[in-house]
Scaffold this active site. Structure first.
Site, PDB file in Angstrom:
ATOM      1  N   LYS A 199      19.679  -9.408  15.945  1.00  0.00           N
ATOM      2  CA  LYS A 199      19.838  -9.173  13.513  1.00  0.00           C
ATOM      3  C   LYS A 199      19.284  -7.568  14.627  1.00  0.00           C
ATOM      4  CE  LYS A 199      20.211  -8.843   9.558  1.00  0.00           C
ATOM      5  NZ  LYS A 199      19.490  -7.326   9.910  1.00  0.00           N
ATOM      6  N   CYS A 308       2.988  -1.783  10.921  1.00  0.00           N
ATOM      7  CA  CYS A 308       2.619  -3.100  10.645  1.00  0.00           C
ATOM      8  C   CYS A 308       1.075  -2.706  10.763  1.00  0.00           C
ATOM      9  CB  CYS A 308       2.595  -3.986  12.076  1.00  0.00           C
ATOM     10  SG  CYS A 308       3.055  -3.714  13.317  1.00  0.00           S
TER      11      CYS A 308
HETATM   12  P1  NAD Z   1      12.084  -7.528   6.830  1.00  0.00           P
HETATM   13  O1  NAD Z   1      11.443  -8.311   6.424  1.00  0.00           O
HETATM   14  O2  NAD Z   1      12.575  -7.147   5.042  1.00  0.00           O
HETATM   15  O3  NAD Z   1      13.443  -7.774   7.138  1.00  0.00           O
HETATM   16  C1  NAD Z   1      12.926  -7.547   8.853  1.00  0.00           C
HETATM   17  C2  NAD Z   1      14.520  -8.275   8.845  1.00  0.00           C
HETATM   18  O4  NAD Z   1      14.683  -9.294   9.637  1.00  0.00           O
HETATM   19  C3  NAD Z   1      16.178  -7.028   9.155  1.00  0.00           C
HETATM   20  O5  NAD Z   1      16.702  -6.958  10.529  1.00  0.00           O
HETATM   21  C4  NAD Z   1      16.295  -7.561   7.860  1.00  0.00           C
HETATM   22  O6  NAD Z   1      17.646  -7.190   7.805  1.00  0.00           O
HETATM   23  C5  NAD Z   1      15.984  -9.370   8.328  1.00  0.00           C
HETATM   24  N1  NAD Z   1      16.177 -10.466   6.837  1.00  0.00           N
HETATM   25  C6  NAD Z   1      15.897 -10.092   5.592  1.00  0.00           C
HETATM   26  N2  NAD Z   1      15.923 -11.410   5.091  1.00  0.00           N
HETATM   27  C7  NAD Z   1      15.810 -11.920   5.673  1.00  0.00           C
HETATM   28  C8  NAD Z   1      16.160 -13.489   5.658  1.00  0.00           C
HETATM   29  N3  NAD Z   1      16.013 -14.173   4.162  1.00  0.00           N
HETATM   30  N4  NAD Z   1      16.705 -14.885   6.933  1.00  0.00           N
HETATM   31  C9  NAD Z   1      16.908 -13.788   8.341  1.00  0.00           C
HETATM   32  N5  NAD Z   1      16.384 -12.651   7.978  1.00  0.00           N
HETATM   33  C10 NAD Z   1      16.130 -11.271   7.439  1.00  0.00           C
HETATM   34  O7  NAD Z   1      11.040  -6.380   7.529  1.00  0.00           O
HETATM   35  P2  NAD Z   1      11.104  -4.307   6.644  1.00  0.00           P
HETATM   36  O8  NAD Z   1      11.069  -4.260   5.624  1.00  0.00           O
HETATM   37  O9  NAD Z   1      13.052  -4.655   8.156  1.00  0.00           O
HETATM   38  O10 NAD Z   1      10.020  -4.239   7.907  1.00  0.00           O
HETATM   39  C11 NAD Z   1       8.633  -3.755   8.154  1.00  0.00           C
HETATM   40  C12 NAD Z   1       7.898  -5.326   7.400  1.00  0.00           C
HETATM   41  O11 NAD Z   1       8.076  -5.783   9.333  1.00  0.00           O
HETATM   42  C13 NAD Z   1       6.041  -4.902   7.462  1.00  0.00           C
HETATM   43  O12 NAD Z   1       6.049  -6.279   6.815  1.00  0.00           O
HETATM   44  C14 NAD Z   1       5.801  -4.634   8.780  1.00  0.00           C
HETATM   45  O13 NAD Z   1       4.450  -4.954   8.563  1.00  0.00           O
HETATM   46  C15 NAD Z   1       6.500  -5.512   9.434  1.00  0.00           C
HETATM   47  N6  NAD Z   1       6.386  -5.206  10.956  1.00  0.00           N
HETATM   48  C16 NAD Z   1       5.420  -5.964  11.467  1.00  0.00           C
HETATM   49  C17 NAD Z   1       5.429  -6.115  12.413  1.00  0.00           C
HETATM   50  C18 NAD Z   1       4.603  -6.952  13.737  1.00  0.00           C
HETATM   51  O14 NAD Z   1       4.298  -6.591  15.179  1.00  0.00           O
HETATM   52  N7  NAD Z   1       3.700  -7.376  13.298  1.00  0.00           N
HETATM   53  C19 NAD Z   1       5.863  -4.816  13.482  1.00  0.00           C
HETATM   54  C20 NAD Z   1       6.388  -3.526  12.808  1.00  0.00           C
HETATM   55  C21 NAD Z   1       6.837  -4.388  11.564  1.00  0.00           C
END
Ligand code: NAD
Length: 500
Positions: A199, A308
């Site tokens: 996804k 991140c």
């Molecule tokens: P997000 O959590 O809003 O979304 C991530 C993904 O989850 C998207 O595809 C979104 O559509 C999906 N999603 C949203 N709600 C959901 C639900 N209820 N159930 C299942 N899936 C759902 O994050 P974002 O804003 O896209 O990304 C930024 C975040 O990602 C930051 O907190 C960043 O630190 C983190 N991040 C972490 C790493 C790591 O390796 N630790 C790497 C990159 C980004």
């Protein structure tokens, strides 16, 4: 296409292939077909540096997830992929790596247009970094090993373990590194013979739609890799809770990660959660300040701070505090803030109007409660731009220090001694990464041991490599991506004992 977009693309010689890829409606990819599935609605995709409407993506439904899981299940239970000799799987993944390398310029343009990021680093890290990861993980296909055990239950037994692919993987990725994060999720499971449903993030579906075509060209069998698009709370949540999924692999925010982890546990699927961070950089009196400043350039200011593991809070020893701020100021204020396709771009726009507004709320807090060293003003020109900013902060409990701003905003705090800075650096919900800066090797090692973080860098920050496991502790999640450690997450260990 809007006139703004057309002139933006013309100015930077966007290829015809990239133009068609970014304006084509982004469909799903299920069982080898590009399809709208059961979607009856589309979601808009915007270009961040002009804020123009770029294209649309299919708003997937539960039945699309069902179809994708069914395709992946069939490909796993009956298809050639898990049964193929490992060298053949490796060959197909390496062929895919070659095709991505061939189309690196096109993919970099697609990713920059979709996400806004600076094109030079995008080509190098997002695109070619994915190639390197695919080659590394593809190589693991031929190196999966079980073990023989000499058991004491009796002498007439032959006991050994067999490693088997775990099954169908459900992966969910964020928008900050759309293609590269997808490769963090797909390279290891595909190498060991799993099949998948990905996804993608609703804001950035385009690069992986292009990659799906390259997968077909590389000869990946139908149903092995599927993409569903749409809202996270609709298709993402349904995918994580789907009983047809054997393993959930998620990268995104801590808030959503908590929900995804709970959904995975509802059907006892093991889960990897790569979540948010607020990673400290700890610089002692004997730190190389030029190197610290250079590291902030490639960490918190790189990719507009949407990383991140960005070193987003800098603890500088009080004796070098003012000097450190000046060195960072002189390096960072030379960085060019402009549209990502500009070849000289250092900092592009952030992803969306919502992200910009959220970061600007922290700029308000900073201007009210901290000392502004540089930046801090709201940008009023078109596009989702945020000025690189450095605040000097006193209070370790400030939201500027404790919360993930996810923008080009660095906060710096002074400290007196080792014990104090370890306590301050460890205070907070996250534990993704940290760095220690000192010419005293023993001190650097001592502090490294006490920092609660999944990755600790010494005299560098954000040096991420395909061979090194990456993943956090505390509210930054659990499980590892990258490195040989990731392979194990996608293998089931079967214990076999044969009476002789
Ligand atoms: P997000 O959590 O809003 O979304 C991530 C993904 O989850 C998207 O595809 C979104 O559509 C999906 N999603 C949203 N709600 C959901 C639900 N209820 N159930 C299942 N899936 C759902 O994050 P974002 O804003 O896209 O990304 C930024 C975040 O990602 C930051 O907190 C960043 O630190 C983190 N991040 C972490 C790493 C790591 O390796 N630790 C790497 C990159 C980004």
């Amino acid at each position: 296409m809007t006139p703004e977009l057309k002139s933006y693309f013309d100015r930077y010689n966007v290829t015809e292939t990239a133009r068609s890829a970014v304006i084509a409606k982004s469909t799903m990819f299920i069982d080898g077909d590009f399809t709208d599935g059961a979607a009856t609605e589309a979601l808009p995709v915007l270009e961040p540096s002009t804020a123009s409407h770029l294209t649309e993506l299919a708003r997937g439904t539960h039945s699309d997830v069902d179809a994708a899981v069914t395709a992946a299940r069939r490909a796993f239970d009956e298809g050639p992929w898990p049964r193929m000799v490992p060298a053949e799987r490796q060959r197909i993944l390496w062929k895919l790596a070659d095709l991505i390398e061939r189309d690196a310029d096109i993919l970099a343009q697609i990713e920059t247009i979709d996400n806004g990021k600076a094109i030079g680093p995008c080509r190098e890290f997002d695109v070619l970094g994915s190639v390197e990861l695919l080659r590394y993980m593809g190589g693991w296909a031929t190196k999966i090993e079980g073990a023989t055990r000499q058991i004491s239950a009796g002498s007439d037994f032959f006991s050994y373990t067999v490693k088997e692919p775990i099954g169908v993987v459900g992966a969910i990725t964020p928008w900050n590194w759309p293609m590269n994060m997808a490769f963090w999720k797909l390279a290891a499971p595909l190498a060991v013979g799993c099949t998948m449903v990905l996804k993608t993030a609703e804001l950035t579906p385009l690069s992986m739609a292009y990659v799906a075509r390259l997968m077909q060209e590389a000869g990946l069998p139908e149903g092995v890799f599927n993409i569903v698009t749409g809202h996270g709370h609709e298709v993402g949540a349904y995918l994580a809770a789907h009983p047809g999924i054997d393993k959930v692999s998620f990268t995104g925010s801590t808030r959503v990660g908590r929900e995804v982890g709970t959904a995975a546990m509802s059907h006892f699927a093991p889960v990897t959660l790569e979540l948010g961070g607020k990673s400290p950089m700890v610089a002692f009196e004997d730190a190389d300040l030029e190197a610290v400043a250079e590291a902030t350039r490639w960490s918190i200011f790189f990719n507009s701070g949407q990383n991140c593991s960005a070193g987003s809070r800098l603890y500088l020893h009080e004796n070098i505090f003012e000097e450190g701020l000046e060195v960072i100021k002189s390096q960072i204020t030379r960085m060019k803030l402009c549209p990502g396709l500009d070849p000289d771009c250092d900092i592009g726009p952030v992803i969306s109007a919502g992200a910009k507004a959220s970061i600007e709320r922290y700029l308000d807090i900073g201007r009210d409660t901290a000392r502004t060293v540089f930046g801090g003003q709201k940008q009023t020109f078109e596009g989702f731009f945020v000025e690189p900013t450095l605040f000097a902060v006193e209070d370790n409990n400030s939201p500027l220090v404790q919360e993930e701003i996810f923008g080009p905003v660095l906060v710096a705090l002074p400290f007196k001694d080792e014990a104090e800075v370890i306590t301050k650096a460890n205070h907070g919900p996250y534990g993704l990464a940290a760095s220690v800066w000192s010419r005293n090797g023993a001190r650097a090692q001592r502090v490294m041991r006490q920092l609660k973080a999944g990755s600790v860098w010494i005299n560098c920050h954000d040096v991420v490599d395909v061979t090194m496991p990456f993943g956090g502790v505390k509210e930054s999640g659990f499980g590892k991506d990258l490195g040989r450690e990731q392979i194990d997450h996608f293998l089931h260990t079967k214990a076999v004992t044969m009476a002789l």
